[in-house]
Design a protein around this motif. Structure first.
Motif, PDB file in Angstrom:
ATOM      1  N   ALA A 139       0.825  -1.217   0.000  1.00 36.51           N
ATOM      2  CA  ALA A 139       0.000   0.000   0.000  1.00 36.51           C
ATOM      3  C   ALA A 139       0.857   1.264   0.000  1.00 36.51           C
ATOM      4  O   ALA A 139       1.896   1.331   0.659  1.00 36.51           O
ATOM      5  CB  ALA A 139      -0.915  -0.002   1.224  1.00 36.51           C
ATOM      6  N   ILE A 140       0.407   2.227  -0.763  1.00 41.53           N
ATOM      7  CA  ILE A 140       1.047   3.544  -0.827  1.00 41.53           C
ATOM      8  C   ILE A 140       0.006   4.572  -0.394  1.00 41.53           C
ATOM      9  O   ILE A 140      -1.079   4.641  -0.992  1.00 41.53           O
ATOM     10  CB  ILE A 140       1.557   3.824  -2.256  1.00 41.53           C
ATOM     11  CG1 ILE A 140       2.643   2.814  -2.627  1.00 41.53           C
ATOM     12  CG2 ILE A 140       2.099   5.251  -2.354  1.00 41.53           C
ATOM     13  CD1 ILE A 140       3.033   2.829  -4.086  1.00 41.53           C
ATOM     14  N   LEU A 141       0.332   5.335   0.612  1.00 42.37           N
ATOM     15  CA  LEU A 141      -0.624   6.305   1.134  1.00 42.37           C
ATOM     16  C   LEU A 141      -0.560   7.580   0.307  1.00 42.37           C
ATOM     17  O   LEU A 141       0.507   8.188   0.182  1.00 42.37           O
ATOM     18  CB  LEU A 141      -0.315   6.597   2.601  1.00 42.37           C
ATOM     19  CG  LEU A 141      -0.307   5.359   3.503  1.00 42.37           C
ATOM     20  CD1 LEU A 141       0.027   5.744   4.937  1.00 42.37           C
ATOM     21  CD2 LEU A 141      -1.635   4.638   3.436  1.00 42.37           C
ATOM     22  N   GLU A 145      -7.016  10.947   3.913  1.00 38.71           N
ATOM     23  CA  GLU A 145      -8.191  10.074   3.951  1.00 38.71           C
ATOM     24  C   GLU A 145      -7.781   8.605   3.850  1.00 38.71           C
ATOM     25  O   GLU A 145      -8.331   7.736   4.538  1.00 38.71           O
ATOM     26  CB  GLU A 145      -9.144  10.423   2.801  1.00 38.71           C
ATOM     27  CG  GLU A 145      -9.859  11.762   2.944  1.00 38.71           C
ATOM     28  CD  GLU A 145      -8.942  12.955   2.695  1.00 38.71           C
ATOM     29  OE1 GLU A 145      -7.893  12.794   2.034  1.00 38.71           O
ATOM     30  OE2 GLU A 145      -9.262  14.058   3.187  1.00 38.71           O
ATOM     31  N   GLU A 146      -6.808   8.328   2.998  1.00 35.65           N
ATOM     32  CA  GLU A 146      -6.352   6.950   2.845  1.00 35.65           C
ATOM     33  C   GLU A 146      -5.653   6.476   4.124  1.00 35.65           C
ATOM     34  O   GLU A 146      -5.861   5.345   4.574  1.00 35.65           O
ATOM     35  CB  GLU A 146      -5.404   6.835   1.641  1.00 35.65           C
ATOM     36  CG  GLU A 146      -5.039   5.400   1.315  1.00 35.65           C
ATOM     37  CD  GLU A 146      -4.270   5.283  -0.002  1.00 35.65           C
ATOM     38  OE1 GLU A 146      -3.775   6.300  -0.508  1.00 35.65           O
ATOM     39  OE2 GLU A 146      -4.192   4.147  -0.516  1.00 35.65           O
ATOM     40  N   ALA A 147      -4.852   7.356   4.710  1.00 34.14           N
ATOM     41  CA  ALA A 147      -4.176   6.996   5.957  1.00 34.14           C
ATOM     42  C   ALA A 147      -5.185   6.752   7.073  1.00 34.14           C
ATOM     43  O   ALA A 147      -5.048   5.806   7.861  1.00 34.14           O
ATOM     44  CB  ALA A 147      -3.194   8.100   6.347  1.00 34.14           C
ATOM     45  N   CYS A 231      -1.580  -4.554   1.713  1.00 38.78           N
ATOM     46  CA  CYS A 231      -1.570  -4.586   0.248  1.00 38.78           C
ATOM     47  C   CYS A 231      -2.705  -3.703  -0.269  1.00 38.78           C
ATOM     48  O   CYS A 231      -3.737  -3.542   0.387  1.00 38.78           O
ATOM     49  CB  CYS A 231      -1.783  -6.004  -0.284  1.00 38.78           C
ATOM     50  SG  CYS A 231      -0.512  -7.189   0.177  1.00 38.78           S
ATOM     51  N   GLU A 232      -2.509  -3.167  -1.442  1.00 36.67           N
ATOM     52  CA  GLU A 232      -3.497  -2.268  -2.050  1.00 36.67           C
ATOM     53  C   GLU A 232      -3.720  -2.649  -3.511  1.00 36.67           C
ATOM     54  O   GLU A 232      -2.790  -3.090  -4.193  1.00 36.67           O
ATOM     55  CB  GLU A 232      -2.976  -0.825  -1.977  1.00 36.67           C
ATOM     56  CG  GLU A 232      -3.855   0.197  -2.681  1.00 36.67           C
ATOM     57  CD  GLU A 232      -3.289   1.613  -2.581  1.00 36.67           C
ATOM     58  OE1 GLU A 232      -2.179   1.787  -2.032  1.00 36.67           O
ATOM     59  OE2 GLU A 232      -3.963   2.542  -3.057  1.00 36.67           O
ATOM     60  N   TYR A 233      -4.954  -2.482  -3.931  1.00 35.96           N
ATOM     61  CA  TYR A 233      -5.259  -2.574  -5.358  1.00 35.96           C
ATOM     62  C   TYR A 233      -5.830  -1.220  -5.745  1.00 35.96           C
ATOM     63  O   TYR A 233      -6.829  -0.768  -5.184  1.00 35.96           O
ATOM     64  CB  TYR A 233      -6.275  -3.679  -5.634  1.00 35.96           C
ATOM     65  CG  TYR A 233      -6.670  -3.786  -7.087  1.00 35.96           C
ATOM     66  CD1 TYR A 233      -5.919  -4.551  -7.975  1.00 35.96           C
ATOM     67  CD2 TYR A 233      -7.797  -3.131  -7.578  1.00 35.96           C
ATOM     68  CE1 TYR A 233      -6.277  -4.657  -9.309  1.00 35.96           C
ATOM     69  CE2 TYR A 233      -8.154  -3.227  -8.909  1.00 35.96           C
ATOM     70  CZ  TYR A 233      -7.397  -3.985  -9.770  1.00 35.96           C
ATOM     71  OH  TYR A 233      -7.750  -4.086 -11.094  1.00 35.96           O
TER      72      TYR A 233
HETATM   73 CA    CA Z   1      -2.870   4.436  -2.397  1.00 36.94          CA
END
Ligand code: CA
Length: 240
Positions: A139-141, A145-147, A231-233
């Motif tokens: 995951a990349i912040l 909001e995502e954090a 992990c992020e998609y």
């Molecule tokens: Ca992201």
């Protein structure tokens, strides 16, 4: 004499590339081989001009790889310009084949799809490979909001996840200039927010990035440490 209704072939190109798929993968710490096998890309461009002066140009693109080609998307743009008495016609295209979305990733509306691997603790490299094999990435912040969303997800598995969890940033040059696994500088991600005192001195050897459970901020950690990971998609794959 009957002239053939044919064309004068003005040019014919074939570009044949055989390459390792690794070239399109992020290089991460140089610790592993990300290749998935050979990939062949063939582009043919054929131009004709008939006897009345009309031009026809055909493009043919073939690609063979071990990956599925379902859900591919084509983005094609063209422009027609005139400058200094010269007419020019440009075509710019992109064929995009996103990875299939992993079914067990949790959808957080408007933000993305995530899986928190809180059960098995892995090194940064192992975590990276696990996410990639699932069709995602560490995951990349990209926003507060995502954090905040990941912090809430973390909180649901607070004990099992431990106090730190890998995300997809690392100190590529071991010079405190953290980048994402895709090489984007941290300061350009939209969430370059460090936990107080982080990143620590380079002598401490924390060359990989993690998410701090209690603060929802970033910290450095040793790449060989065994941690939980996110992990992020990317949601953006759905918007192409
Ligand atoms: Ca992201």
């Amino acid at each position: 004499m009957v002239l053939p209704n044919d064309f004068k072939v003005m040019f014919f190109w074939i570009i044949l590339l055989s390459q390792k798929l690794a070239s399109s993968q992020p290089s991460c710490l140089g610790l592993g081989d990300f290749s998935k096998g050979n990939k062949t890309l063939e582009l043919s461009i054929m131009g004709h001009r008939n006897q009345s002066g009309h031009w026809t140009t055909q493009f043919l693109l073939n690609e063979e790889s071990q990956r599925s080609h379902q859900n591919w998307k084509l983005d094609l743009k063209h422009t027609n310009n005139q400058y200094g008495g010269v007419n020019s016609f440009h075509i710019k295209g992109a064929v995009i084949v996103p990875p299939p979305r992993p079914l067990d990733y949790e959808h957080i509306p408007g933000i993305g799809f995530y899986k928190f691997h809180y059960g098995s603790k892995l090194t940064f490299q192992e975590a990276h490979s696990t996410c990639t094999n699932e069709g995602g990435h560490l995951a990349i912040l990209n926003s507060q909001e995502e954090a905040t969303a990941l912090k809430a997800l973390y909180k649901r598995h607070s004990e099992a996840g431990g106090p730190w969890s890998y995300i997809g940033i690392y100190d590529q040059n071991k010079a405190r200039d953290f980048v994402t696994i895709y090489g984007q500088p941290l300061k350009e991600t939209g969430f370059p927010k460090w936990h107080p005192g982080e990143p620590e001195d380079v002598k401490r050897g924390g060359f990989c990035g993690c998410f701090v459970r209690d603060s929802g901020l970033l910290a450095d950690v040793g790449c060989g440490d065994k941690l939980s990971f996110f992990c992020e998609y990317d949601l953006s794959w759905n918007n192409l």
